[in-house]
Design a protein around this motif. Structure first.
Motif, PDB file in Angstrom:
ATOM      1  N   ARG A   1     -20.430  15.632  24.720  1.00 37.76           N
ATOM      2  CA  ARG A   1     -20.583  17.028  25.553  1.00 37.76           C
ATOM      3  C   ARG A   1     -19.108  17.818  25.334  1.00 37.76           C
ATOM      4  O   ARG A   1     -18.016  16.583  26.198  1.00 37.76           O
TER       5      ARG A   1
ATOM      6  N   GLY B   1     -16.210  20.413  26.534  1.00 42.22           N
ATOM      7  CA  GLY B   1     -15.988  22.149  27.391  1.00 42.22           C
ATOM      8  C   GLY B   1     -14.222  21.669  28.023  1.00 42.22           C
ATOM      9  O   GLY B   1     -13.313  21.371  27.467  1.00 42.22           O
ATOM     10  N   LEU B   2     -13.883  23.430  28.473  1.00 39.11           N
ATOM     11  CA  LEU B   2     -12.800  23.143  28.602  1.00 39.11           C
ATOM     12  C   LEU B   2     -12.814  23.108  30.393  1.00 39.11           C
ATOM     13  O   LEU B   2     -13.878  23.116  31.601  1.00 39.11           O
TER      14      LEU B   2
ATOM     15  N   GLN C   1     -11.212  23.200  33.557  1.00 42.11           N
ATOM     16  CA  GLN C   1     -11.486  24.109  34.789  1.00 42.11           C
ATOM     17  C   GLN C   1     -10.030  24.514  35.544  1.00 42.11           C
ATOM     18  O   GLN C   1      -9.924  24.243  36.976  1.00 42.11           O
TER      19      GLN C   1
ATOM     20  N   ASP D   1     -23.135  15.292  30.821  1.00 41.63           N
ATOM     21  CA  ASP D   1     -22.930  16.537  31.559  1.00 41.63           C
ATOM     22  C   ASP D   1     -22.407  16.842  33.045  1.00 41.63           C
ATOM     23  O   ASP D   1     -21.510  16.778  34.595  1.00 41.63           O
TER      24      ASP D   1
ATOM     25  N   LEU E   1      -9.737  26.155  39.302  1.00 42.53           N
ATOM     26  CA  LEU E   1     -11.330  26.554  38.699  1.00 42.53           C
ATOM     27  C   LEU E   1     -10.925  27.896  37.966  1.00 42.53           C
ATOM     28  O   LEU E   1     -11.665  28.691  38.104  1.00 42.53           O
TER      29      LEU E   1
ATOM     30  N   ARG F   1     -12.896  32.044  29.122  1.00 45.63           N
ATOM     31  CA  ARG F   1     -14.910  31.502  29.662  1.00 45.63           C
ATOM     32  C   ARG F   1     -15.274  30.870  27.717  1.00 45.63           C
ATOM     33  O   ARG F   1     -14.661  30.937  27.195  1.00 45.63           O
ATOM     34  N   SER F   2     -15.704  29.840  28.259  1.00 44.43           N
ATOM     35  CA  SER F   2     -16.417  28.770  26.911  1.00 44.43           C
ATOM     36  C   SER F   2     -17.524  28.097  27.239  1.00 44.43           C
ATOM     37  O   SER F   2     -18.150  27.332  28.193  1.00 44.43           O
ATOM     38  N   ASN F   3     -18.355  27.356  25.943  1.00 43.12           N
ATOM     39  CA  ASN F   3     -19.421  26.985  26.173  1.00 43.12           C
ATOM     40  C   ASN F   3     -19.016  25.617  25.907  1.00 43.12           C
ATOM     41  O   ASN F   3     -18.150  24.903  25.399  1.00 43.12           O
ATOM     42  N   ARG F   4     -19.778  24.754  26.217  1.00 46.94           N
ATOM     43  CA  ARG F   4     -19.892  23.380  26.670  1.00 46.94           C
ATOM     44  C   ARG F   4     -20.394  22.616  24.478  1.00 46.94           C
ATOM     45  O   ARG F   4     -21.764  23.548  24.889  1.00 46.94           O
TER      46      ARG F   4
ATOM     47  N   ARG G   1     -23.145  20.354  22.412  1.00 43.65           N
ATOM     48  CA  ARG G   1     -23.317  19.451  22.264  1.00 43.65           C
ATOM     49  C   ARG G   1     -23.384  18.535  20.577  1.00 43.65           C
ATOM     50  O   ARG G   1     -23.790  19.172  20.166  1.00 43.65           O
TER      51      ARG G   1
ATOM     52  N   GLN H   1     -13.421  36.383  16.745  1.00 46.34           N
ATOM     53  CA  GLN H   1     -14.085  37.074  16.655  1.00 46.34           C
ATOM     54  C   GLN H   1     -14.665  37.682  17.636  1.00 46.34           C
ATOM     55  O   GLN H   1     -13.985  38.944  17.515  1.00 46.34           O
ATOM     56  N   ARG H   2     -13.717  37.421  18.848  1.00 45.71           N
ATOM     57  CA  ARG H   2     -14.089  38.729  19.686  1.00 45.71           C
ATOM     58  C   ARG H   2     -12.330  39.707  20.582  1.00 45.71           C
ATOM     59  O   ARG H   2     -12.226  40.321  20.709  1.00 45.71           O
TER      60      ARG H   2
ATOM     61  N   ARG I   1     -10.872  41.523  17.770  1.00 45.30           N
ATOM     62  CA  ARG I   1     -11.717  42.345  16.757  1.00 45.30           C
ATOM     63  C   ARG I   1     -10.348  42.571  16.084  1.00 45.30           C
ATOM     64  O   ARG I   1     -10.354  43.727  16.353  1.00 45.30           O
TER      65      ARG I   1
END
Lengths: 304, 305
Positions: B8, B10-11, B13, B145, B159, B164-167, B169, B227-228, B230
């Motif tokens: 897994r 992720g970033l 924190q 995790d 923190l 924000r980002s997703n982990r 898998r 993507q975000r 725009r």
């Protein structure tokens, strides 16, 4: 940021307002999630029109996760799983919108233990990594869910947390909202018990008035002069009462006008409901947008 | 014998990259054990190996009831002071007896899960790669995790991550055979990887899987940011502001194959041909830089009237 939605009484529109705040925030490009902590009545799926979770999920939700039965609670991507076409069409630039439903047939917790608290802390910390806004919908009244939330946030001082207390604009509701915060075993008492600083906690609590009648609006044009002056008088009394009970303008984050769509069918109000079918009022969407911005606007949360 | 694992990614924190000296505190999950660090070509730190005892059902494509007992090996790592990974794997073998032995037996075989009864390697592998409902079977992802969570709880971290980002898998299985690698992008955050390597299994295969997971996460995360933003839809200053965290945080972390054993380098190279990780990354990076350049020029034009 963690935002907890709470109310002393039922029927305040807490769930429908907080769902709409989450929706507006997602439209504003933020990643948001919604946690159903109303364990006795996990029906938030219905507001998002996710039929697989309209009475909670059967696949393992918040309740079973906190009990330690499953390693992680089910997540539902509202943009793809909502039955409403207007919601399913995710606009360009919108953020993630994820629902973490309760369990079908779950019930209120009678108490919570250290293990459950640990799981709650881990859940909040994990969601903070992924989402800009984590809205936690707590049940009406004093509940163990609220205790759990206070205990968990006391252990997560580095994650910003805010509390929204929803109440209607009536005598009873104003007194009850104040009691929920400052009364015996209210949020402040319980918060201090779990290690919060009373003054710091009170700065993180704001009130949201719901189903508000705007006396200046056109809705009242048809009223007789006697009715209008009576309403004005009552409104003035309520404002005085609210100020006396610490629920006045300075601690108010925003208000949501009375809208038939919210009264008769609790739902997300899409732009199409306002501009297309015109079943909802533009003021309602404006109020939600305003709340969605103020929740994260630090100037609205400066110490009083 | 089957080897399977889940990484897994992720970033971390924290608002900034963490300093070299903080890695020991953040990754020191085992008292008394040192965190290993390397500094070239990118700062990389890895925790000591941690063992988790398990006695549970193993995944199975045919839904057979397979019980496995043993230990999972896990470790956490931080790359570039920014990206956090939790990685766990097991070797699944046939036990010599059909009942559970004392724990000392399993502790003497770290990272081995012995099956009580019959087992088919491909059946377990297919079941594992199918990502069934969490909680029913041996869940290596949850173990990974949990070690990531422990790292994120470190008081050294503020923190306040820049975005924000997703982990992600990534589940992998490895077997011996004609060298090859097959990567698939699943729904949401799920990815699978099948690795075939020459000779005996070595931890170098785990390094390969972790490196691939790292770069897949970088690519996934950068794609989301672009993507975000725009581009073309939002105003120029807005687009630039939304792209900025990518420039500050991610662009310099791309270093595919940096820690791969030479014997496995060919596998990375084949992934570069298809699906072509670096090609996609490069085109995204160029797009971001072009956007920032165009937006800056527009801003200069405006200020000069």
């Amino acid at each position: 940021m963690l935002v907890f939605a709470i109310s002393d009484k039922g029927g305040t529109g807490r769930s429908v307002t907080s769902s709409n705040i989450v929706y507006r925030r997602a439209l504003q490009g933020q990643d948001v999630c919604y946690l159903d902590f109303d364990f006795g009545s996990p029906t938030v799926g219905a507001i998002f029109r996710v039929s697989t979770a309209s009475r909670g999920t059967t696949k393992g939700g918040m309740h079973r996760y906190l009990e330690g039965e499953i390693p992680e609670p089910t997540r539902i991507d509202v943009w793809t799983e909502s039955d409403r076409d207007a919601i399913r069409a995710k606009p360009a630039g919108a953020g993630q919108m994820v629902l973490l439903p309760g369990d079908e047939g779950g019930g209120e917790f009678a108490t919570f233990d250290g293990e459950m608290l640990k799981r709650c802390v881990r859940l909040f910390a994990g969601l903070h990594e992924q989402f800009d806004l984590i809205m936690v919908d707590l049940s009406a009244g004093r509940s163990f869910a609220a205790h759990l939330a206070l205990a968990a946030t006391a252990q997560l001082p580095r994650i910003p947390a805010r509390w929204l207390v929803f109440h209607r604009w009536t005598r009873q509701h104003i007194i009850a909202a104040n009691g929920l915060v400052r009364g015996d075993h209210g949020l402040l008492d319980v918060g201090v018990e779990h290690g919060h600083d009373r003054d710091a906690l009170i700065d993180r609590i704001r009130f949201v008035r719901t189903a508000v009648l705007e006396l200046g609006s056109g809705d009242f044009a048809h009223l007789r002069p006697a009715q209008r002056s009576w309403l004005n008088e009552i409104d003035r009394e309520l404002r005085e009462l609210a100020t006396r009970h610490g629920v006045g303008l300075t601690t108010m984050l925003g208000k949501v006008p009375l809208d038939p769509v919210l009264q008769w069918r609790e739902q997300l109000i899409s732009d199409d409901d306002v501009a297309g079918t015109e079943i909802a009022n533009p003021e309602t969407v404006f109020a939600f947008d305003d709340l969605a911005k103020k929740i994260v606007d630090d100037t609205a949360w400066e110490g009083l | 014998m089957l080897i399977m694992g889940e990484v897994r990614t992720g970033l971390l924190q924290n608002s900034a990259e963490i300093e070299e000296r903080d890695h020991q505190a953040v990754l020191g999950l085992l008292a008394g054990e040192r965190v290993r660090m390397s500094r070239r070509p990118i700062v990389y730190a890895v925790s000591p190996d941690l063992l988790t005892g398990v006695d549970c059902r193993l995944p199975s494509a045919s839904r057979a009831r397979i019980r496995g007992v043993g230990t999972v090996v896990s470790r956490s790592s931080i790359t570039g002071g920014r990206v956090l990974q939790g990685s766990s794997y097991v070797r699944v073998t046939r036990g010599e007896v059909n009942y559970r032995l004392p724990w000392s037996h399993y502790l003497a075989r770290p990272g081995v899960v012995e099956v009580l009864g019959k087992v088919s390697g491909p059946d377990v592998a297919d079941g594992f790669l199918a990502f069934g409902a969490p909680g029913e079977h041996l869940d290596l992802g949850s173990v990974s995790d949990r070690f990531m969570d422990v790292v994120q709880e470190s008081p050294v971290l503020d923190l306040r991550a820049p975005f924000r980002s997703n982990r992600t898998r990534l589940r992998w299985v490895a077997e011996t055979g004609e060298p090859g690698v097959h990567f698939t992008l699943g729904e949401g955050q799920e990815r699978t990887l099948k690795v075939t390597h020459q000779g005996e299994f070595s931890p170098a295969v785990v390094d390969l899987c972790e490196d691939l997971a790292l770069h897949d996460w970088l690519l996934t995360t950068l794609l989301t940011i672009v993507q975000r933003a725009r581009i073309g839809g939002a105003s120029r200053p807005e687009v630039s502001a939304r792209l900025a965290p990518a420039v500050d945080t991610l662009l310099h972390l791309w270093m595919p194959g940096a820690r791969i054993h030479p014997s496995l380098a060919a596998l990375w190279e084949s992934l570069e041909r298809t699906p072509g990780f670096s090609r996609q990354w490069q085109s995204l990076v160029e797009r971001i830089r072009d956007q920032l350049a165009v937006n800056t020029l527009a801003l200069l034009r405006e200020t000069n009237g």
